[in-house]
Design a protein around this motif. Structure first.
Motif, PDB file in Angstrom:
ATOM      1  N   UNK A  15       0.825  -1.216   0.000  1.00 39.22           N
ATOM      2  CA  UNK A  15       0.000   0.000   0.000  1.00 39.22           C
ATOM      3  C   UNK A  15       0.859   1.265   0.000  1.00 39.22           C
ATOM      4  N   UNK A  16       1.978   1.242   0.736  1.00 37.91           N
ATOM      5  CA  UNK A  16       2.852   2.415   0.766  1.00 37.91           C
ATOM      6  C   UNK A  16       3.491   2.643  -0.597  1.00 37.91           C
ATOM      7  N   UNK A  17       3.941   1.585  -1.242  1.00 44.50           N
ATOM      8  CA  UNK A  17       4.527   1.723  -2.582  1.00 44.50           C
ATOM      9  C   UNK A  17       3.474   2.192  -3.576  1.00 44.50           C
ATOM     10  N   UNK A  18       2.258   1.655  -3.479  1.00 44.05           N
ATOM     11  CA  UNK A  18       1.174   2.078  -4.374  1.00 44.05           C
ATOM     12  C   UNK A  18       0.907   3.584  -4.225  1.00 44.05           C
ATOM     13  N   UNK A  19       0.960   4.082  -3.004  1.00 41.75           N
ATOM     14  CA  UNK A  19       0.714   5.514  -2.769  1.00 41.75           C
ATOM     15  C   UNK A  19       1.791   6.367  -3.422  1.00 41.75           C
ATOM     16  N   UNK A  20       3.035   5.909  -3.338  1.00 41.64           N
ATOM     17  CA  UNK A  20       4.128   6.670  -3.971  1.00 41.64           C
ATOM     18  C   UNK A  20       3.978   6.666  -5.485  1.00 41.64           C
ATOM     19  N   UNK A  21       3.682   5.514  -6.065  1.00 39.05           N
ATOM     20  CA  UNK A  21       3.525   5.431  -7.514  1.00 39.05           C
ATOM     21  C   UNK A  21       2.370   6.318  -7.983  1.00 39.05           C
ATOM     22  N   UNK A  22       1.311   6.356  -7.207  1.00 42.14           N
ATOM     23  CA  UNK A  22       0.164   7.194  -7.569  1.00 42.14           C
ATOM     24  C   UNK A  22       0.520   8.683  -7.495  1.00 42.14           C
ATOM     25  N   UNK A  23       1.430   9.028  -6.581  1.00 39.84           N
ATOM     26  CA  UNK A  23       1.815  10.442  -6.419  1.00 39.84           C
ATOM     27  C   UNK A  23       2.691  10.943  -7.554  1.00 39.84           C
ATOM     28  N   UNK A  24       3.347  10.018  -8.252  1.00 42.76           N
ATOM     29  CA  UNK A  24       4.292  10.320  -9.336  1.00 42.76           C
ATOM     30  C   UNK A  24       5.592  10.955  -8.832  1.00 42.76           C
ATOM     31  N   UNK A  25       5.760  11.070  -7.517  1.00 47.44           N
ATOM     32  CA  UNK A  25       7.006  11.618  -6.955  1.00 47.44           C
ATOM     33  C   UNK A  25       7.771  10.426  -6.381  1.00 47.44           C
ATOM     34  N   UNK A  26       8.752   9.955  -7.128  1.00 46.61           N
ATOM     35  CA  UNK A  26       9.351   8.666  -6.793  1.00 46.61           C
ATOM     36  C   UNK A  26      10.817   8.737  -6.374  1.00 46.61           C
ATOM     37  N   UNK A  27      11.391   9.930  -6.258  1.00 48.53           N
ATOM     38  CA  UNK A  27      12.752   9.996  -5.731  1.00 48.53           C
ATOM     39  C   UNK A  27      12.970  11.269  -4.938  1.00 48.53           C
TER      40      UNK A  27
END
Length: 379
Positions: A15-27
């Motif tokens: 779920x935490x990884x899914x939230x990051x991917x959805x945010x498009x801010x990945x680094x």
């Protein structure tokens, strides 16, 4: 197969990884900042800066301290190789000190004997999750102005006399490799209470950026690019990895409590095996047992290997504790080191076995491990 260890993942990480991917801010974004805040709070440090590995963290630490040619850095002779490499990366010299066989950590007397006028820092390793003797180390280093880098690769949540490691010295370096209690796959962090060191670390991990140019030279706008007044590297942790780290940190207390319980069961079951020395020395109340490492009293490397072979045949993973680093080709050849210069480190490399310790390990699996070891020692 009983693994030597394994990560503990569930839907929390997903779920935490899914939230990051959805945010498009990945680094190097808000999730990394959140992970850093959790590390700093847990270790009671003013600053925590995430990076790509503990190797990177150690490299950043030696650079932030300004170490270089003509400087010497004292390192325990029994540790993972990058404890020493961190000095060599910046052109300094790794100087070895022997360990206390009871704890596998640096022997303060050996540390003091290794000091020369060129000694600028010591890498104090909290090996296998057991804190090094920090009071003695600080008493030796502080009057001489020697800086302390805590290699806490194995020691997230480890305490020394009730205080978390990583903020006791000048800098603390942590690993989030899959064999660690908390993992991000690969990853690391540096902790410190010194704002100047924190600023240097932040710059060095991000190509050496030194902020924006003065607005007096040219007004700032979309065209404004940062300044780079020092050499740096790209050692930033991605937000995808940080998301896994945030999820893992939410489980840290439970993971450490479970690991300690598993270690206590091993100790109880092996207590009367006279052929083995168990990890019961040092500040054991703060031990997090990243690894449960036993040592054979007699028989040396050949007998140790026979026990490990028996475990492999029974489908149980094991490893030696770690390296006697002065024996490894780079250091042996560069500095003309002899094995007998650091006898305790050699003994530890030759006679240690890391036992399987996985999250929420079944009692029956531990009983199998102990049975195989007992039978192998009899043979």
């Amino acid at each position: 197969m009983i693994s030597i260890t394994e990560p503990s993942f569930d839907e929390t990480e997903v779920e935490m990884v899914r939230a990051v991917l959805a945010s498009k801010w990945v680094t190097q974004g808000p999730m990394t900042e959140r992970f850093e805040k959790l590390i700093a709070e847990n270790q009671k440090a003013a600053f925590a800066l995430a990076c790509t590995s503990c190797t990177a963290a150690l490299h950043l630490a030696t650079m932030a301290l300004g170490l270089g040619p003509e400087d010497e850095v004292i390192v325990p002779a029994f540790t993972w190789i990058t404890s020493a490499h961190s000095a060599e990366y910046v052109g300094a010299k790794a100087v070895f000190a022997d360990i206390d066989l009871a704890t596998f950590n640096i022997d303060p007397k050996a540390l003091e004997a290794a000091i020369t006028p060129r000694t600028k820092a010591v890498v104090s390793v909290h090996l296998f999750g057991l804190a090094a003797p920090m009071d003695e180390i600080r008493a030796i280093c502080a009057p001489r102005g020697i800086r302390i880098i805590e290699d806490a690769a194995c020691a997230i949540a480890t305490t020394y006399k009730g205080e978390p490691v990583g903020a006791i010295g000048d800098l603390g370096c942590f690993s989030f490799h899959p064999r660690k209690v908390v993992t991000t796959g690969e990853g690391g962090a540096v902790t410190t209470n010194d704002p100047e060191l924190a600023a240097a670390l932040r710059s060095l991990r991000n190509h050496g950026t030194t902020g924006l140019p003065s607005a007096e030279i040219e007004p700032h706008g979309p065209w404004t690019m940062g300044t780079f007044n020092r050499i740096g590297f790209n050692l930033r942790l991605s937000d995808i990895q940080a998301a896994v780290g945030v999820a893992q940190m939410s489980k840290l207390k439970a993971l450490v409590a479970d690991r300690r319980a598993t270690a206590q069961r091993y100790t109880q079951m092996l207590r009367e095996v006279n052929d083995l020395v168990l990890p019961v020395a040092g500040e054991v109340e703060g031990h997090t047992y990243q690894s449960y490492v036993v040592r054979l009293v007699e028989g040396g490397r050949r007998r140790r290997n026979a026990v490990m072979s028996a475990m492999a045949l029974a489908e149980m993973q094991s490893r030696p504790g770690t390296h006697a680093v002065h024996r490894l080709g780079y250091y042996r050849n560069k500095y003309g080191l002899k094995a007998e210069q650091f006898p305790n480190a050699c003994a530890a490399e030759d006679t240690t076995i890391t036992l399987p310790i996985v999250p929420f390990m079944r009692h029956s699996d531990q009983e199998r491990v102990v049975h195989v070891i007992r039978q192998a020692l009899k043979g």
